[in-house]
Write an enzyme that holds these catalytic residues in place. Structure first.
Site, short mmCIF file in Angstrom:
data_model
loop_
_atom_site.label_atom_id
_atom_site.label_comp_id
_atom_site.label_asym_id
_atom_site.label_seq_id
_atom_site.Cartn_x
_atom_site.Cartn_y
_atom_site.Cartn_z
N ARG A 74 0.72 -1.23 -0.05
CA ARG A 74 0.02 0.02 -0.05
C ARG A 74 0.96 1.20 0.06
O ARG A 74 0.41 2.16 -0.91
CB ARG A 74 -0.82 -0.07 1.20
CG ARG A 74 -1.91 1.36 1.19
CD ARG A 74 -2.71 1.16 2.47
NE ARG A 74 -3.52 -0.09 2.52
CZ ARG A 74 -4.33 -0.42 3.76
NH1 ARG A 74 -4.38 0.42 4.56
NH2 ARG A 74 -5.02 -1.52 3.77
N HIS A 91 -8.25 -3.65 -7.65
CA HIS A 91 -7.81 -3.18 -6.35
C HIS A 91 -9.28 -2.79 -5.60
O HIS A 91 -9.95 -1.80 -5.70
CB HIS A 91 -7.34 -1.87 -6.87
CG HIS A 91 -6.59 -0.95 -5.64
ND1 HIS A 91 -5.47 -1.57 -5.36
CD2 HIS A 91 -6.80 0.02 -4.92
CE1 HIS A 91 -4.90 -0.82 -4.40
NE2 HIS A 91 -5.80 0.37 -4.05
N TYR A 99 -17.38 12.98 -15.12
CA TYR A 99 -17.25 14.12 -15.97
C TYR A 99 -16.02 14.03 -16.78
O TYR A 99 -15.52 14.78 -17.78
CB TYR A 99 -17.29 15.57 -15.20
CG TYR A 99 -18.86 15.63 -14.60
CD1 TYR A 99 -19.90 15.66 -15.24
CD2 TYR A 99 -19.02 15.80 -13.19
CE1 TYR A 99 -20.99 15.70 -14.72
CE2 TYR A 99 -19.96 15.72 -12.65
CZ TYR A 99 -21.33 15.94 -13.33
OH TYR A 99 -22.27 16.16 -12.74
#
Length: 767
Positions: A39, A85, A129
């Protein structure tokens, strides 16, 4: 111990008897290792954390190369969290946004279309968007994935596979840097210039025994995406990279102009008409939001902490342009710059901590030389794996080419066998000595392909393949050839990031700062008269100007909250420091410029300094340099203290008088230089006067006995000039002052019991 009822019982019903601390430490260790390796820390070989690697891999699977059309970010995020993930979409999208921001990454790996945030600190638009695709740099980082260069590991659900690392030659760890916090360790790698990284690497390939200093001649230091200046000395920078730990002072850059000698430099001064000028900031420190910096500067102006600055304006468009207007044209520009460096984040520190995962996935802090060596070893390993993979491909193709040549030379016979035999493969293999694979390839050829079989072309292809095979075999056997090949590939990559390219040009200047302009921060405070009022309940304020303090000199003429009243009032300047004393023996320091105005009731002083809830304020005054103060407790002990020793650096204050249970600081009075004696009166109405020389000057302690009591304690203490006598205010409304000149009968040695005061001495036993 594990207990189960029978062989068919649910394993989740098993009861495990284990010590709690052992079970907890074992599970926490697993969590810590997972955080470190999967991580938070980047891999040395490709400089990526798993989330970034999976993002780029998913985009590659979607064929989002630089020449293709953009795809919605939502599609990418969905693929990443669905296939590779299993974490929240917000964190994955945030990671993707950062990969696309040219002010966050020195060499962006994602090319975004739409609102991907800005340097002001505004967030990106929602992923429905925005659109994205890979950059050329990302393609270079992933080059060789289809050539057997890296291992592929199963995804979290085992349905697909993903690469363990990316094999590309782009030195992403140092080029783009990384930051992360794991369990018990952290990493902080700044970005650097690719051309300099490659130059240092080439030196290390040529000379593995090169000294660190030789590397630093080529490897200058950080090269941040937002530019700026690193103002540490070359020695300090070199020492940081040698150990792998350190920090850099990063400053914003002022616009370029001509200095007094006519040479171009980053003066930041823009000349205006009539001798006026202004400073212009064009680059800010890395990871600093422009909006935050402007807010900091505006707050300094509002709080009058930077009186030499009149205004700050944001005139930025695509380029940063922060305009700073001085109070007058007589302000020293260097003084203004230095004050901005000290008071705002225009100068900040970036930590260097080269803590990364090596090729064995083991975390550790590396110096620059070791880090580059490890990266070179990993690239050599990738080169060898690519070579072996290509050799396998060549061997496979050679086998087919040999078969095609046999087929060309015996085309009529092969056609006859195919036409006449029910099972032509074994007959062809036996007659022409073909392998099973060769025979299968010939049988699978289309008729139209038969006419394309030409002996010369096949023999040329075989010759080329044999030559390539020989070269690759030599490459496998020769470390010198491997180094030469790596150097050649690195040199070719360097051309895309050379100093004369827009992407490769160094942005951050490495230059040691000039000697600091010495100035006092107090000089930055505009000097104005104020009247400080502190109420009984600890509410403090400062009225502009020197206002009358009232009949008793305690500010009684001011308004107070219901149930509150006057306690202390005195005149000061905004440049003064204030000393606040509590009965627990602690002294606190406040700047008079930081006090709230007197339009309301002020603010509780406990919001400014950490005074204990059960402590009472016994004195408030403005600090005078080199003055002495008389400190006395209710038990009749005291000493003199230097005012300079009473200043506190923190909100917690400074302990000066040690107070035991039942003991409290009672008197704090400034000692005028002309005074030579101390007067003390007890609750038993006994008065003593002794020589001031008998009072010790201490920085901290309980003090010495000023007056001895059989019952009760001290009422008050004061200093005086013996020849002037002792004065006090008469009772009633007359306000007359009475002075007793002859004090000889009360003058005794320190620590005496004393005798009754002169006739008419106040009944409250206060001087």
């Amino acid at each position: 111990m594990v207990t189960t009822t029978d062989d068919n019982s649910d394993p989740f019903d098993a009861i495990v008897d284990a010590p709690f601390d052992a079970a907890l430490s074992e599970r926490y260790l697993v969590y810590a290792l997972s955080t470190i390796t999967a991580r938070s820390l980047p891999d040395l070989r490709d400089g990526l954390k798993p989330v970034h690697r999976r993002l780029l891999w998913a985009m590659r699977q979607l064929k989002l190369d630089p020449a293709s059309a953009y795809k919605k970010s939502a599609r990418v995020v969905g693929d990443v969290i669905g296939k590779y993930h299993p974490h929240g979409d917000a964190s994955v999208y945030d990671a993707m946004v950062r990969l696309a921001q040219d002010f966050s990454l020195r060499y962006p790996l994602v090319q975004g279309q739409g609102n991907f945030g800005n340097i002001d600190g505004d967030n990106a638009a929602a992923y429905r968007y925005t659109e994205a695709r890979l950059t050329k740099t990302a393609i270079q980082l992933m080059a060789g994935l289809d050539e057997g260069t890296v291992d592929f590991v199963p995804t979290y659900n085992g349905e697909e596979s993903e690469p363990e690392i990316f094999p590309g030659l782009f030195p992403n760890l140092l080029a783009n840097g990384a930051t992360g916090i794991a369990v018990g360790m952290a990493t902080s790698v700044p970005s650097h210039n690719v051309a300099e990284i490659i130059d240092a690497t080439l030196l290390l390939i040529d000379n593995p025994h090169a000294e660190h200093e030789q590397l630093m001649e080529l490897f200058k230091g950080p090269d941040f995406a937002t530019g700026g200046l690193v103002v540490d000395s070359a020695h300090a920078i070199s020492a940081a990279y040698e150990s792998g730990k350190g920090a850099f002072r990063v400053r914003g850059r002022f616009s370029t102009g001509r200095n007094a000698d006519g040479a171009w430099e980053d003066t930041g001064v823009e000349k205006l008409g009539g001798g006026q000028w202004q400073l212009v900031v064009t680059e800010i420190p890395y990871m600093l939001a422009k909006g935050k910096l402007i807010e900091q500067i505006a707050q300094l102006i509002a709080d009058r902490k930077l009186p030499i600055l009149e205004d700050v304006r944001d005139e930025s468009d695509e380029e940063i342009r922060i305009v700073l207007v001085p109070k007058s044209r007589n302000v020293d520009p260097e003084l203004l710059k230095e004050s901005l460096y000290r008071l705002t984040d225009l100068e900040s520190r970036f930590t260097l901590n080269l803590n990364v995962l090596d090729s064995h996935r083991t975390p550790g802090v590396m110096g620059l030389k070791l880090l580059l060596q490890e990266w070179v070893y990993s690239q050599i390993d990738i080169l060898l794996r690519r070579t072996r993979h290509r050799l396998d491909k060549i061997a496979s193709r050679l086998e087919l080419v040999e078969g095609y040549i046999v087929a060309y030379l015996n085309l009529d016979r092969i056609i006859e066998i195919i036409r006449t035999e029910d099972d032509p493969k074994p007959i062809m293999m036996a007659e022409f000595g073909l392998t099973d694979r060769q025979a299968e390839a010939i049988l699978n050829m289309r008729l139209r392909s038969l006419r394309k079989l030409e002996e010369m072309e096949l023999r040329q292809e075989r010759e080329d393949l044999l030559k390539e095979q020989d070269d690759l075999q030599k490459l496998l056997e020769s470390p010198a050839r491997q180094r030469t090949r790596l150097k050649r590939d690195l040199t070719a990559l360097r051309k895309d990031y050379a100093e004369d390219t827009a992407l490769g040009r160094r942005r951050t200047t490495i230059a040691q700062a000039r000697p600091t302009v010495e100035f006092s921060m107090d000089a930055m405070i505009e000097k104005e008269p104020v009247t400080v009022i502190l109420s009984q309940r600890g509410w403090i304020r400062a009225a502009r100007g020197h206002i009358a303090l009232g009949e008793n000199g305690n500010g009684a003429d001011f308004k107070f909250k219901e149930g509150d009243g006057p306690a202390f009032a005195f005149h000061a300047q905004t440049t003064d420091k204030l000393l606040i004393a509590a009965d627990n023996g602690r002294f606190y320091t406040l700047g008079a410029d930081k006090l709230p105005g007197a339009r309301g009731f002020g603010e509780p002083i406990r919001t400014m300094v950490d005074i204990d809830a059960d402590a009472q304020i016994v004195a408030a005054m403005h600090y005078r340099a080199k003055a002495q103060l008389l400190l006395a407790s209710n038990t009749g002990r005291g000493f003199a203290a230097e005012a300079d020793e009473l200043l506190a650096e923190t909100r917690k204050g400074k302990g000066v008088m040690n107070t035991k249970p039942g003991t409290r600081l009672m008197v704090v009075r400034e000692i005028p230089p002309e005074h030579d004696h101390v007067a003390v009166v007890g609750e038993n109405r006994k008065l003593v006067i002794f020589n001031l020389e008998e009072l010790p000057v201490l920085a901290k302690g309980q003090g010495v006995t000023l007056q001895r009591y059989r019952d009760g304690g001290m009422s008050d203490a004061i200093t005086l000039k013996l020849e002037d006598g002792l004065s006090w205010t008469m009772g009633g409304e007359s306000g007359r002052i009475r002075t007793e000149k002859d004090m000889v009968m009360w003058k005794v040695a320190r620590g005496a019991a004393g005798r009754l005061p002169p006739t008419g001495f106040p009944r409250d036993n206060k001087f």
